[in-house]
Write a protein that holds these residues in place. Structure first.
Motif, PDB file in Angstrom:
ATOM      1  N   GLN A 826      16.419   3.118 -14.157  1.00  0.00           N
ATOM      2  CA  GLN A 826      15.983   4.465 -13.790  1.00  0.00           C
ATOM      3  C   GLN A 826      14.504   4.413 -13.413  1.00  0.00           C
ATOM      4  O   GLN A 826      13.657   4.061 -14.238  1.00  0.00           O
ATOM      5  CB  GLN A 826      16.171   5.422 -14.974  1.00  0.00           C
ATOM      6  N   SER A 828      10.902   6.081 -12.067  1.00  0.00           N
ATOM      7  CA  SER A 828      10.193   7.247 -12.582  1.00  0.00           C
ATOM      8  C   SER A 828      10.423   8.467 -11.691  1.00  0.00           C
ATOM      9  O   SER A 828      10.610   8.347 -10.483  1.00  0.00           O
ATOM     10  CB  SER A 828       8.701   6.952 -12.704  1.00  0.00           C
ATOM     11  N   PRO A 829      10.419   9.639 -12.301  1.00  0.00           N
ATOM     12  CA  PRO A 829      10.618  10.864 -11.537  1.00  0.00           C
ATOM     13  C   PRO A 829       9.486  11.069 -10.539  1.00  0.00           C
ATOM     14  O   PRO A 829       8.380  10.545 -10.715  1.00  0.00           O
ATOM     15  CB  PRO A 829      10.617  11.953 -12.604  1.00  0.00           C
ATOM     16  N   SER A 830       9.751  11.861  -9.512  1.00  0.00           N
ATOM     17  CA  SER A 830       8.795  11.979  -8.417  1.00  0.00           C
ATOM     18  C   SER A 830       7.464  12.558  -8.878  1.00  0.00           C
ATOM     19  O   SER A 830       6.420  12.229  -8.333  1.00  0.00           O
ATOM     20  CB  SER A 830       9.392  12.831  -7.301  1.00  0.00           C
ATOM     21  N   TRP A 831       7.510  13.412  -9.901  1.00  0.00           N
ATOM     22  CA  TRP A 831       6.215  13.986 -10.329  1.00  0.00           C
ATOM     23  C   TRP A 831       5.286  12.929 -10.910  1.00  0.00           C
ATOM     24  O   TRP A 831       4.071  12.989 -10.775  1.00  0.00           O
ATOM     25  CB  TRP A 831       6.409  15.168 -11.284  1.00  0.00           C
ATOM     26  N   LYS A 832       5.862  11.923 -11.553  1.00  0.00           N
ATOM     27  CA  LYS A 832       5.004  10.859 -12.088  1.00  0.00           C
ATOM     28  C   LYS A 832       4.385  10.048 -10.945  1.00  0.00           C
ATOM     29  O   LYS A 832       3.230   9.627 -11.003  1.00  0.00           O
ATOM     30  CB  LYS A 832       5.817   9.919 -12.981  1.00  0.00           C
ATOM     31  N   SER A 931      16.603   7.456  -9.466  1.00  0.00           N
ATOM     32  CA  SER A 931      15.462   8.116 -10.076  1.00  0.00           C
ATOM     33  C   SER A 931      15.924   8.910 -11.284  1.00  0.00           C
ATOM     34  O   SER A 931      17.067   9.380 -11.330  1.00  0.00           O
ATOM     35  CB  SER A 931      14.817   9.086  -9.087  1.00  0.00           C
ATOM     36  N   VAL A 932      15.036   9.041 -12.228  1.00  0.00           N
ATOM     37  CA  VAL A 932      15.340   9.821 -13.425  1.00  0.00           C
ATOM     38  C   VAL A 932      15.843  11.190 -13.001  1.00  0.00           C
ATOM     39  O   VAL A 932      15.232  11.848 -12.163  1.00  0.00           O
ATOM     40  CB  VAL A 932      14.089   9.966 -14.303  1.00  0.00           C
ATOM     41  N   GLY A 933      17.006  11.565 -13.570  1.00  0.00           N
ATOM     42  CA  GLY A 933      17.565  12.872 -13.249  1.00  0.00           C
ATOM     43  C   GLY A 933      18.658  12.806 -12.210  1.00  0.00           C
ATOM     44  O   GLY A 933      19.494  13.702 -12.117  1.00  0.00           O
ATOM     45  N   ASP A 934      18.672  11.732 -11.406  1.00  0.00           N
ATOM     46  CA  ASP A 934      19.713  11.631 -10.386  1.00  0.00           C
ATOM     47  C   ASP A 934      21.012  11.059 -10.934  1.00  0.00           C
ATOM     48  O   ASP A 934      21.983  10.885 -10.209  1.00  0.00           O
ATOM     49  CB  ASP A 934      19.241  10.754  -9.221  1.00  0.00           C
ATOM     50  N   ASP A 937      21.240   9.646 -18.098  1.00  0.00           N
ATOM     51  CA  ASP A 937      20.118   8.951 -18.743  1.00  0.00           C
ATOM     52  C   ASP A 937      20.688   7.909 -19.696  1.00  0.00           C
ATOM     53  O   ASP A 937      20.891   8.168 -20.883  1.00  0.00           O
ATOM     54  CB  ASP A 937      19.236   9.968 -19.489  1.00  0.00           C
ATOM     55  N   ALA A 942      15.053   7.193 -19.596  1.00  0.00           N
ATOM     56  CA  ALA A 942      14.307   8.048 -18.670  1.00  0.00           C
ATOM     57  C   ALA A 942      12.886   8.256 -19.186  1.00  0.00           C
ATOM     58  O   ALA A 942      11.919   8.308 -18.428  1.00  0.00           O
ATOM     59  CB  ALA A 942      15.026   9.377 -18.508  1.00  0.00           C
TER      60      ALA A 942
END
Length: 955
Positions: A826, A828-832, A931-934, A937, A942
């Motif tokens: 996984q 990292s999420p886009s915000w990171k 990606s995390v969330g897609d 977990d 995540a």
RNA sequence: GCAGGGGUACCCGAGCUGGUCAAAGGGGCCGGACUUAAGCUCCGGUGCAUAGUGCUUCAUGGGUUCGAAUCCCAUCCCCUGCACCA
């Protein structure tokens, strides 16, 4: 390709030879590079020490040719000297025969190694074509006042039947045979090297020699500044001169000590009650071996002479003594005794009840008390007979005393050297005849230039029965006529120290066939500008050869023969070559290899093994010829260069030789395979070429600084492992492989030239003529591409992920019940990722995260998300300021990683496109990345997913 | 005694213009793959702990620093050269 090293190597050696690829001449349009190895004495077959020396030199010569330099790389033989005489005696022949044979042997060995010498320049010093110029320069030196014939006590070696220069005496033993030397009075020829003492010393500050060599030369020259002080003998015209480095202690002198051999002793005591004491001490000292005399533990001994001298500044009378610790040959052979500030004098004074006076204080305005150990540092003068000196410190004090002595004409400031003039003459046959005559009426007369060379006779038979110099009994050689009066004269039978021969050979190489003069000035000035660019040899010549050669270069410069001054630019002293030897740890002794597996001959303990310098006496030598027969010259060269950097000691290891041979085989496989590929462009192509460019830069930098081990590591190891990675990752393109191999082959040439040339011709580039051979090729480097950083970083990212996953796999196994079959990653999420980019951008602008970081974060739209707020804050801090233990990522991400973050690369894409590869490497059935969330977990990973550090879970 | 160079994981050896260093590379050793079989070749492991972050390490002891294998001081040990050098 079957690796037949013998066939490949002899083939290319013949080709290089036929195409004259190593011949060089002056070419002002190119930068020159003079690469030189210390002149070998031809003693027969080449040994491993030679192999190391020449493999280093040849690698550098070949490297510099690839860099487009005009390389002078010569070889010759220092062929005068004792061993040939001894061999001749053994065989009942002439040293000339022995020498010629040995030269042929070592040259064959050198050629078999593939060393790229310009053999046209080869010469041997024992030929009249060379020593003619020894003689001519000797006469020129003489005209310049640099030659003296003096009657002097000299070091004599009975075994070698000759005198030795100071430098050739180690621990009072002959440097060659180890016999203790004795002192003899003889008329001898000297070269006035001391006239250059200051320049030889001061120039060391500007030479690129290793520190230990400089230090040894400084020690040897041994300059000390001080004062010569005259002590008038009471009631006499006699004066005793003494040298001191501490004139500031003159008011503390309470006695004067002479060496027992001092010429004034006899005059002072003869006929007095003190005569016997002096004679006893003198005889004792002369009986003692030098070894006993320099033994530190030995007691100081002295005896009074019953006379006194006058301290020139106080007028006080002080006694004269004789001391066994005073060395006749240093300074004036007389020492002023200052027991208050010199430990040795203190001990002496205590023993014989002499007065002790303190005249220096540790503090300004302080007083001086008797101390033991004495205060021998610089201090403030006190208790001076003349109070104008009190309060002066250190150098100021010294200068004031010297000034006072000079104005009274009782002494002067002076400099003393340990360096002595070079004792040049040897009572041996196999050396350059000193071109002088002894005429009954005119005395000592030089041989006219036109009559040079004075040649050594070849009709001499050597045998053990004859001792001494055969020249002395050779009438044809001896008798001649005086060029001045034409009366009968006989030739000088002394020959020159062989270090004379090697003191200018590096200049002769620049013009070795010159029949008119030692060398042409322009040629020497071209090739030796800035000195020999790289000089490689053993540390054993740190003082002798290197000092003589420096002196010679300066002396010939002053004769107008060149403009060089310093002969050697960069000096590299190669390390020892060691091999295992039986060793007893109890006795701390190494034994001959025959004792392997046995017990200590001394204490019967079981013998272990230890690395020891390769030597005949231990029998732990390795024959180069045998190794070349078995593995080929390239393997031996690779082993030597990869085993250790030039300066470091290295251990011989049969296993390592074999593994280096295997390495060469793997490289051959790489070329064989790479050359046959078909067109098949792929994503790894740009990576491989970027690696090529990066490796070439590292390689060039390392080689340039003579870090051959690092260079070889890149050329013979890193390049191969990059190639193998390319293949593992599915790379298989003909054009890419060709570019890579074409860039690689030249890098292989310095260490393993034969195999490299073979590859070059395999690639179809070389071999047709000298112009296209690798041996004359000037390397072109591909410019580093702007994209390289990103291309390399992408692959490095993948390797990092695999590396982390690999480490986690074994841990995961412990926690999972069944067997592992799947890897879920996984990212990292886009915000990171957004935060990371933001942080990298700010950091490049010099943003102060400590001061303004939090405030900035709060200003971001992202921060509005209350649910994530805590995690955002934590992530931001990890990225920017870090924790107490760990710095923020903006400081630990390397430039490539930052580049990746900014470029907005998709981690999932990189991983998924390589999923089959990753799966096979990690031994799982499938690999999936999102990606995390897609997706689910898996394993709660995540949470740990971070830009460039995805969450990894095995299921 | 003086001077020069060193002390890094089992060994050799890089790093030593402070952070990306649990520390390159090689040897050795261990494991796996391949193979009829290997002392062949390839891949991996090699301080301890651990589903990642943690702990202890670069001769020893102090110090500087937010941070030391790296800089400073002291100590110990090893190698090399010179040495009753005035």
């Amino acid at each position: 390709m079957v690796y037949d090293s013998q066939k490949i190597e002899t083939h290319w050696q013949a080709r290089w030879n036929a195409e004259k690829v190593n011949h060089t001449d002056i070419d002002e349009s190119r930068e020159k590079f003079y690469c030189l190895e210390m002149f070998p004495y031809p003693s027969g077959y080449m040994h491993m020490g030679h192999v190391r020396n020449y493999s280093i030199g040849d690698a550098m010569a070949r490297f510099q040719r690839l860099m487009g330099k005009n390389v002078l790389y010569p070889m010759g033989y220092d062929s005068f000297g004792m061993p040939a005489e001894n061999a001749a005696k053994k065989e009942g022949g002439h040293p000339h025969t022995v020498t010629e044979r040995n030269i042929a042997m070592i040259r064959t060995d050198q050629e078999r190694m593939g060393y790229s010498y310009d053999w046209r320049r080869m010469f041997a010093t024992s030929t009249p074509e060379y020593y003619h110029w020894n003689q001519e320069m000797f006469l020129k030196f003489r005209e310049a006042g640099l030659v003296e014939r003096r009657f002097a006590p000299v070091n004599w070696c009975d075994d070698c039947d000759t005198v030795l220069a100071n430098e050739q005496v180690k621990n009072n033993r002959c440097w060659r045979c180890g016999l203790e030397v004795i002192q003899k009075d003889m008329a001898q020829w000297f070269l006035c090297m001391t006239k250059y003492a200051d320049e030889l010393l001061d120039e060391l500050d500007h030479i690129d020699f290793p520190e230990n060599v400089k230090s040894m030369q400084r020690n040897w020259i041994g300059r000390s500044n001080g004062a010569h002080i005259d002590f008038q003998v009471s009631n006499s015209d006699l004066v005793i001169g003494a040298f001191t480095t501490r004139p500031d202690t003159i008011f503390g002198v309470t006695f004067v000590t002479l060496s027992p051999e001092h010429p004034l002793c006899e005059e002072l005591v003869s006929g007095t009650e003190y005569e016997k004491g002096w004679r006893d001490l003198r005889d004792e000292c002369s009986r003692m071996s030098e070894f006993e005399r320099i033994n530190l533990l030995k007691e100081k001994k002295g005896t009074p002479l019953g006379r006194s001298v006058i301290n020139p500044l106080t007028g006080l009378e002080i006694p004269i003594w004789v001391g066994n610790f005073v060395v006749a040959s240093y300074g004036t052979g007389a020492v002023m005794g200052v027991p208050g500030h010199d430990q040795r004098d203190y001990d002496f004074a205590k023993k014989y009840g002499l007065e002790i006076k303190q005249v220096l204080s540790r503090e300004e305005g302080g007083i001086a008390n008797e101390e033991n150990p004495v205060f021998d540092g610089l201090g403030w003068m006190v208790n001076s007979a003349n109070s104008k000196f009190d309060g002066l410190f250190g150098n100021e004090a010294k200068a004031a005393v010297i000034a006072a002595l000079e104005s009274d004409k009782k002494g002067k400031g002076t400099v003393q050297y340990r360096l002595k003039d070079w004792l040049l003459s040897r009572q041996r046959f196999w050396g350059t005849p000193i071109p002088m005559l002894h005429c009954e009426s005119c005395g000592v007369v030089p041989v006219p230039y036109d009559d040079l060379p004075v040649e050594l006779p070849l009709d001499v038979t050597f045998s053990w029965d004859e001792s001494g110099n055969p020249l002395a009994g050779h009438d044809d050689f001896l008798s001649t006529n005086c060029p001045q009066c034409n009366g009968p004269a006989h030739r000088e039978t002394d020959t020159m120290d062989t270090f004379y021969d090697s003191s200018w050979y590096f200049m002769r190489f620049a013009d070795s066939t010159n029949k008119e003069e030692p060398f042409n000035r322009n040629k020497v000035d071209y090739w030796l500008k800035g000195g020999v660019d790289l000089y490689i040899g053993g540390i054993e010549h740190a003082v002798m050869h290197l000092l003589y050669a420096r002196f010679f270069t300066k002396a010939t410069r002053d004769l107008g023969m060149n403009e060089i001054g310093e002969p050697f630019g960069r000096l590299v002293c190669q390390g020892m070559l060691n091999a295992p030897a039986p060793f007893c740890s109890e006795c701390n002794t190494e034994y001959h290899v025959d004792n392997f597996g046995g017990t200590c001959p001394n204490c019967q303990a079981d013998l272990g093994s230890r690395s020891a310098k390769m030597s005949k006496s231990l029998g732990n030598t390795v024959s180069p010829g045998e190794m070349v027969d078995r593995y080929g010259a390239d393997t031996v060269r690779l082993f030597i260069l990869f085993g250790a950097n030039p300066e470091a000691g290295m251990d011989w290891s049969d296993n390592a030789v074999i593994s280096n041979h295997k390495q060469l085989c793997s490289i051959i496989d790489a070329f064989d395979y790479g050359i046959k590929l078909a067109d098949s462009p792929g994503p790894l192509d740009s990576w491989l070429l970027a690696r090529l460019r990066l490796n070439q830069r590292h390689w060039r930098d390392s080689m340039d600084s003579v870090s051959l081990r690092e260079g070889v590591m890149v050329s013979h190891f890193q390049m191969l492992s990059d190639w193998q990675w390319y293949l593992r990752r599915g790379g298989s393109d003909r054009a890419t492989a060709r570019r890579f191999l074409t860039g690689w082959a030249p890098m292989l040439a310095p260490a393993t030239p034969h195999i490299a040339e073979e590859f070059w011709s395999l690639l179809g580039i070389g071999s047709k003529s000298s112009e296209t051979m690798l041996a004359t090729h000037e390397m072109e480097f591909e410019l580093e591409d702007d994209n390289d950083l990103e291309v390399l970083s992408l692959e490095a990212y993948l390797r990092e992920v695999i590396e982390s996953a690999r480490n986690l796999r074994s841990l995961a196994e412990r926690h999972s019940e069944g067997s592992i079959s799947k890897l879920v990653i996984q990212t990292s999420p886009s915000w990171k990722i957004k935060l990371a980019r933001e942080a990298v951008r700010l950091e490049s602008e010099g943003f102060d995260f400590k001061q303004q970081g939090q405030e900035y974060l709060k200003s971001l739209e992202l921060f509005e998300n209350e649910k994530l707020r805590g995690e955002i804050f934590q992530t931001w801090m990890t990225m920017t300021t870090g924790s107490k233990k760990k710095r923020g990522r903006i400081h630990t991400w390397n430039p490539g990683e930052k580049q990746l973050l900014i470029s907005g690369f998709d981690e999932n894409e990189v991983i998924n496109s390589a999923s089959h590869f990753i799966a096979s490497v990690l031994d799982v059935d499938s690999v999936v990345s999102y990606s995390v969330g897609d997706g689910d977990d898996i394993g709660g990973k995540a949470r740990v997913a971070f830009p460039l550090e995805p969450g990894i879970a095995f299921i």
